[in-house]
Design a protein around this motif. Structure first.
Motif, PDB file in Angstrom:
ATOM      1  N   THR A  96      -4.891   9.079  -1.000  1.00 45.40           N
ATOM      2  CA  THR A  96      -4.420   8.814   0.359  1.00 45.40           C
ATOM      3  C   THR A  96      -4.277   7.318   0.611  1.00 45.40           C
ATOM      4  N   GLN A  97      -3.535   6.986   1.640  1.00 38.37           N
ATOM      5  CA  GLN A  97      -3.343   5.575   1.988  1.00 38.37           C
ATOM      6  C   GLN A  97      -4.671   4.919   2.342  1.00 38.37           C
ATOM      7  N   GLY A  98      -5.535   5.640   3.057  1.00 41.29           N
ATOM      8  CA  GLY A  98      -6.845   5.092   3.404  1.00 41.29           C
ATOM      9  C   GLY A  98      -7.690   4.790   2.174  1.00 41.29           C
ATOM     10  N   VAL A 156       0.844  -1.200   0.000  1.00 41.69           N
ATOM     11  CA  VAL A 156       0.000   0.000   0.000  1.00 41.69           C
ATOM     12  C   VAL A 156       0.879   1.251   0.000  1.00 41.69           C
ATOM     13  N   VAL A 157       1.956   1.205   0.768  1.00 45.42           N
ATOM     14  CA  VAL A 157       2.862   2.355   0.844  1.00 45.42           C
ATOM     15  C   VAL A 157       3.408   2.682  -0.543  1.00 45.42           C
ATOM     16  N   LEU A 207      -8.299  -1.244  -2.694  1.00 45.49           N
ATOM     17  CA  LEU A 207      -7.741  -2.601  -2.691  1.00 45.49           C
ATOM     18  C   LEU A 207      -8.749  -3.607  -2.147  1.00 45.49           C
ATOM     19  N   LYS A 208      -9.517  -3.200  -1.155  1.00 36.35           N
ATOM     20  CA  LYS A 208     -10.555  -4.078  -0.605  1.00 36.35           C
ATOM     21  C   LYS A 208     -11.566  -4.437  -1.701  1.00 36.35           C
TER      22      LYS A 208
END
Length: 109
Positions: free
Chosen positions: A44-46, A34-35, A52-53
């Motif tokens: 954003t990472q969130g 993810v990073v 991805l989910k």
């Protein structure tokens, strides 16, 4: 024919341009975190995690946890329901191309 809900899940997952871009980036690598996906700085990472989910639920990516990191990998077989659905409608394109071939022959014998 493929299960409609499976095709729908794949289509919905890839309909979003950000998710489609993430899937393409994942498919270009062996594995990615993810990073690493967040480094482009546009999402954003969130948000990346949420995308991805969705890709995972559609069967397009798999994850492999290792320590504090989770590695994502594309699952090409996840595209199979979409490919099968498109193949089912291939007759439409074959007929259109045959018509085009005939038209081109008529225009320029």
């Amino acid at each position: 024919m493929t299960q409609p809900e499976t095709v729908t899940a794949v289509m919905r997952a890839l309909a979003d341009p950000t998710r489609r871009g993430l899937f393409e980036r994942i498919a270009e690598t062996d594995e990615i975190t993810v990073v690493e996906l967040t480094r482009a700085g546009t999402v954003t990472q969130g948000a990346v995690s949420q995308h991805l989910k969705t890709l995972k639920e559609a069967g397009l990516v798999s994850e492999r946890p290792e320590g504090r990191k989770v590695y994502y990998r594309a699952r090409p077989e996840g595209l199979e329901p979409l490919a099968t659905w498109m193949t089912h409608y291939g007759i439409f394109w074959r007929e259109r191309f045959a018509d085009l071939k005939t038209l081109l022959k008529d225009i320029d014998p």
